[in-house]
Design a protein around this motif. Structure first.
Motif, PDB file in Angstrom:
ATOM      1  N   SER A  49       3.359  56.897 -37.117  1.00 44.75           N
ATOM      2  CA  SER A  49       3.387  58.257 -36.575  1.00 44.75           C
ATOM      3  C   SER A  49       2.441  58.390 -35.388  1.00 44.75           C
ATOM      4  O   SER A  49       2.762  59.050 -34.392  1.00 44.75           O
ATOM      5  N   VAL A  50       1.262  57.752 -35.476  1.00 45.22           N
ATOM      6  CA  VAL A  50       0.297  57.786 -34.375  1.00 45.22           C
ATOM      7  C   VAL A  50       0.904  57.155 -33.125  1.00 45.22           C
ATOM      8  O   VAL A  50       0.774  57.682 -32.011  1.00 45.22           O
ATOM      9  N   VAL A  51       1.589  56.030 -33.294  1.00 54.05           N
ATOM     10  CA  VAL A  51       2.208  55.346 -32.158  1.00 54.05           C
ATOM     11  C   VAL A  51       3.280  56.225 -31.527  1.00 54.05           C
ATOM     12  O   VAL A  51       3.360  56.355 -30.300  1.00 54.05           O
ATOM     13  N   HIS A  52       4.110  56.864 -32.368  1.00 57.85           N
ATOM     14  CA  HIS A  52       5.161  57.736 -31.842  1.00 57.85           C
ATOM     15  C   HIS A  52       4.566  58.936 -31.111  1.00 57.85           C
ATOM     16  O   HIS A  52       5.111  59.394 -30.102  1.00 57.85           O
ATOM     17  N   GLU A  53       3.460  59.470 -31.627  1.00 54.62           N
ATOM     18  CA  GLU A  53       2.853  60.654 -31.037  1.00 54.62           C
ATOM     19  C   GLU A  53       2.031  60.340 -29.793  1.00 54.62           C
ATOM     20  O   GLU A  53       1.563  61.247 -29.119  1.00 54.62           O
ATOM     21  N   ALA A  54       1.846  59.042 -29.490  1.00 53.17           N
ATOM     22  CA  ALA A  54       1.032  58.676 -28.328  1.00 53.17           C
ATOM     23  C   ALA A  54       1.664  59.148 -27.028  1.00 53.17           C
ATOM     24  O   ALA A  54       0.966  59.400 -26.047  1.00 53.17           O
ATOM     25  N   GLY A  55       2.986  59.275 -27.027  1.00 54.11           N
ATOM     26  CA  GLY A  55       3.674  59.799 -25.851  1.00 54.11           C
ATOM     27  C   GLY A  55       3.452  58.936 -24.620  1.00 54.11           C
ATOM     28  O   GLY A  55       3.513  57.712 -24.649  1.00 54.11           O
ATOM     29  N   ALA A  56       3.130  59.609 -23.501  1.00 52.66           N
ATOM     30  CA  ALA A  56       2.971  58.921 -22.221  1.00 52.66           C
ATOM     31  C   ALA A  56       1.719  58.057 -22.167  1.00 52.66           C
ATOM     32  O   ALA A  56       1.561  57.256 -21.239  1.00 52.66           O
ATOM     33  N   MET A  57       0.828  58.201 -23.138  1.00 52.52           N
ATOM     34  CA  MET A  57      -0.392  57.390 -23.132  1.00 52.52           C
ATOM     35  C   MET A  57      -0.077  55.907 -23.347  1.00 52.52           C
ATOM     36  O   MET A  57      -0.832  55.033 -22.918  1.00 52.52           O
ATOM     37  N   ILE A  58       1.032  55.610 -24.020  1.00 52.63           N
ATOM     38  CA  ILE A  58       1.474  54.236 -24.229  1.00 52.63           C
ATOM     39  C   ILE A  58       2.904  54.138 -23.711  1.00 52.63           C
ATOM     40  O   ILE A  58       3.744  54.941 -24.092  1.00 52.63           O
ATOM     41  N   PRO A  59       3.207  53.182 -22.823  1.00 53.57           N
ATOM     42  CA  PRO A  59       4.583  53.052 -22.322  1.00 53.57           C
ATOM     43  C   PRO A  59       5.582  52.925 -23.473  1.00 53.57           C
ATOM     44  O   PRO A  59       5.274  52.357 -24.516  1.00 53.57           O
ATOM     45  N   ARG A  60       6.785  53.459 -23.241  1.00 53.78           N
ATOM     46  CA  ARG A  60       7.804  53.474 -24.292  1.00 53.78           C
ATOM     47  C   ARG A  60       8.104  52.075 -24.806  1.00 53.78           C
ATOM     48  O   ARG A  60       8.260  51.866 -26.008  1.00 53.78           O
ATOM     49  N   ARG A  61       8.164  51.092 -23.909  1.00 55.50           N
ATOM     50  CA  ARG A  61       8.461  49.720 -24.326  1.00 55.50           C
ATOM     51  C   ARG A  61       7.367  49.179 -25.242  1.00 55.50           C
ATOM     52  O   ARG A  61       7.651  48.504 -26.231  1.00 55.50           O
ATOM     53  N   HIS A  62       6.123  49.518 -24.929  1.00 52.55           N
ATOM     54  CA  HIS A  62       5.012  49.064 -25.771  1.00 52.55           C
ATOM     55  C   HIS A  62       5.042  49.751 -27.134  1.00 52.55           C
ATOM     56  O   HIS A  62       4.733  49.131 -28.157  1.00 52.55           O
ATOM     57  N   ARG A  63       5.417  51.040 -27.150  1.00 53.87           N
ATOM     58  CA  ARG A  63       5.521  51.743 -28.428  1.00 53.87           C
ATOM     59  C   ARG A  63       6.586  51.095 -29.315  1.00 53.87           C
ATOM     60  O   ARG A  63       6.386  50.934 -30.520  1.00 53.87           O
ATOM     61  N   GLU A  64       7.717  50.736 -28.706  1.00 56.30           N
ATOM     62  CA  GLU A  64       8.784  50.098 -29.477  1.00 56.30           C
ATOM     63  C   GLU A  64       8.315  48.770 -30.073  1.00 56.30           C
ATOM     64  O   GLU A  64       8.638  48.441 -31.217  1.00 56.30           O
TER      65      GLU A  64
END
Length: 393
Positions: free
Chosen positions: A147-162
Motif C-alpha cells: 500500500s505504501v508503494v502504491h501511495e507513493a505516487g509521483a515520488m517513485i516512477p510508475r515502472r519502479h513501483r511495478e
C-alpha cells in the motif's frame, strides 16, 4: 512531533540531519516526550486560569469568574490548541525540528519531574493491563508495504513501483506458474543417431539443451552449446562421438513443485544455478524454470528495444479478434489481455478450458470463462491448441 513520518525521519537522521536526529531521539520514549509537553501545557493553562480568575473578579466582581472562564476557554482553544496543532499536523517537519532545540534541553531540565510523572502513569497503565509504553520500531507487513508503494505516487516512477510490487508478489507465485510445461520442453534423445543429435543441437533455440534417454523422465543432464563446441573443436570432427558429447553434460538441478519464487530465487543464488527441472512428489518432470523466468516476473520481459515485443502466443487478426496459443500460461494471458482468469487451478489456458468443459472439445466449441467468450479453433494430441477470443472494448 507525533505527526512526523517515522520512515522519513529515520532516513533524514541517517543522512546526518541534526533536527531529525534530535526528534528521533525524543521519540524513542514517547511517554517521556508526552509527559514533558503535558507538564508544560498544564502548568501554563492552570497558571493562566488562576490569573484570569483574579483579573476577572477584580474587574467584574462575581461575574468575573464566568467571564474569565469563557474568554480563556476561547483563547486557549483558538490560539493554543486548534490553530497551532492544525498547523503542526499540516507541516510537522517545519515545526518539529526547530522545536526539538527547545524540547531537548527542557527534557534534561525537567527530567526528575518527568520521570516521576511517567513512573506513576506507567504503573497505573500496567495495573490496567497495558504494556509496552516505550517507543517501538514501526514494522510493516508485506500488504502494508504494498500500500505504501502504491501511495507513493509521483515520488517513485510508475515502472519502479511495478517492480517493487512484483518483488512483494514473488511469495504468492510458485514455480508451476511460470515454468515451461513438460510438453513444450526442447530436449534431445541421446539414443538418436549422432548426426541427428548434432543437427538438433545446431538448430536449438536455446543455449542449454536437455538430454534424455528414450523417455524425458530418464534425463541425462543439460548440455551448454559452448561446451559442445569446445569439445568438438578439441577432439576434431572425425573423432567426436556421443561419448564426447556426454562429457559436456552438466548435472541437473531439481526443483520441487509448489516452491514460491522468492524461495527459489534464493536457492538459485546459493546453489550458483540458473536453470532447473520442476518435479512432482513422484519425481516426474513437470517443466523447466530458469533464473531469467523469475527475473522477468520482477522486471518484465527482457528486450533489446524500448518497446515490449508482441507476444508470440497471441496474434491479432484482421477483424480485431485474437488467436491465442492455448499453451500460454494464465498469468501471461492475464497480463497481456488485462483479464482476470483464475490462476489457483490449471496453469495454462488449455488446462482451464479442459477443466471447464470436463471433456476434450471439438473445434468450433464455444464457451464462457469468467464472463469472457472463447472459441476453440484447433485441437490436437488431446489438447486445445488454439483459441479465438474477442478482446474487451
Amino acid at each position: 512531533m507525533m505527526s512526523l513520518n517515522r520512515y522519513r525521519l529515520r532516513h533524514l537522521a541517517q543522512q546526518g540531519h541534526r533536527g531529525a536526529s534530535r526528534a528521533e531521539a525524543l521519540l524513542q520514549r514517547p511517554d517521556r516526550l508526552i509527559g514533558l509537553i503535558l507538564i508544560g501545557n498544564n502548568l501554563v493553562n492552570i497558571l493562566a486560569s488562576a490569573i484570569a480568575t483574579i483579573i476577572g473578579q477584580r474587574l467584574f466582581g462575581d461575574w468575573g469568574i464566568a467571564i474569565a472562564t469563557g474568554a480563556l476557554t476561547m483563547v486557549v482553544l483558538i490560539f493554543a490548541e486548534v490553530t497551532p496543532k492544525t498547523l503542526a499536523a499540516l507541516h510537522p517537519e517545519k515545526l518539529a525540528y526547530p522545536n526539538s532545540l527547545v524540547l531537548k534541553p527542557l527534557m534534561n531540565l525537567f527530567y526528575p519531574l518527568v520521570w516521576l510523572v511517567n513512573l506513576i502513569s506507567n504503573t497505573l497503565l500496567r495495573l490496567l493491563g497495558v504494556h509496552g509504553v516505550h517507543g517501538k520500531g514501526d514494522h510493516l507487513s508485506a500488504e502494508e508495504l504494498r500500500s505504501v508503494v502504491h501511495e507513493a505516487g509521483a515520488m517513485i516512477p510508475r515502472r519502479h513501483r511495478e517492480m517493487l510490487v512484483s518483488i512483494l508478489d514473488l511469495e504468492k507465485v510458485t514455480v508451476e506458474d511460470i515454468m515451461i510445461p513438460r510438453a513444450e520442453l526442447y530436449a534431445i534423445d541421446i539414443n538418436d543417431d549422432y548426426r541427428a543429435i548434432i543437427r538438433q543441437l545446431t538448430h536449438s533455440p536455446h543455449t542449454r539443451v536437455l538430454l534424455y534417454r528414450d523417455n524425458i523422465d530418464d534425463v541425462v543432464g543439460f548440455v551448454h552449446l559452448s561446451d559442445v563446441l569446445r569439445l568438438l573443436t578439441k577432439e576434431g570432427q572425425r573423432e567426436a562421438d556421443k561419448a564426447t558429447l556426454l562429457r559436456a553434460v552438466r548435472e541437473i538441478y531439481f526443483i520441487p513443485e509448489g516452491t514460491p519464487l522468492n524461495v527459489q530465487l534464493l536457492k538459485f543464488q546459493r546453489a550458483k544455478e540458473r536453470i532447473g527441472l520442476v518435479v512432482d512428489e513422484y519425481g516426474d518432470i513437470q517443466g523447466l524454470v530458469t533464473l531469467e523466468d523469475i527475473l522477468e516476473e520482477i522486471v518484465g520481459d527482457f528486450t533489446t528495444g524500448l518497446q515490449t515485443p508482441p507476444s508470440d502466443d497471441i496474434t491479432q487478426e484482421a477483424d480485431g479478434r485474437l488467436l491465442v496459443d492455448a499453451s500460454i500460461t494464465l498469468r501471461d494471458f492475464n497480463r497481456e489481455t488485462a483479464w482476470e482468469l483464475p490462476t489457483d487451478g490449471p496453469k495454462t489456458l488449455n488446462g482451464l478450458i479442459l477443466e471447464q468443459l470436463e471433456d476434450i472439445p471439438a473445434p468450433g466449441t464455444r464457451l464462457e470463462v469468467a464472463g469472457h467468450h472463447l472459441e476453440v479453433v484447433e485441437v490436437a494430441e488431446n489438447m486445445v491448441k488454439f483459441v479465438r477470443i474477442q478482446p474487451n472494448d
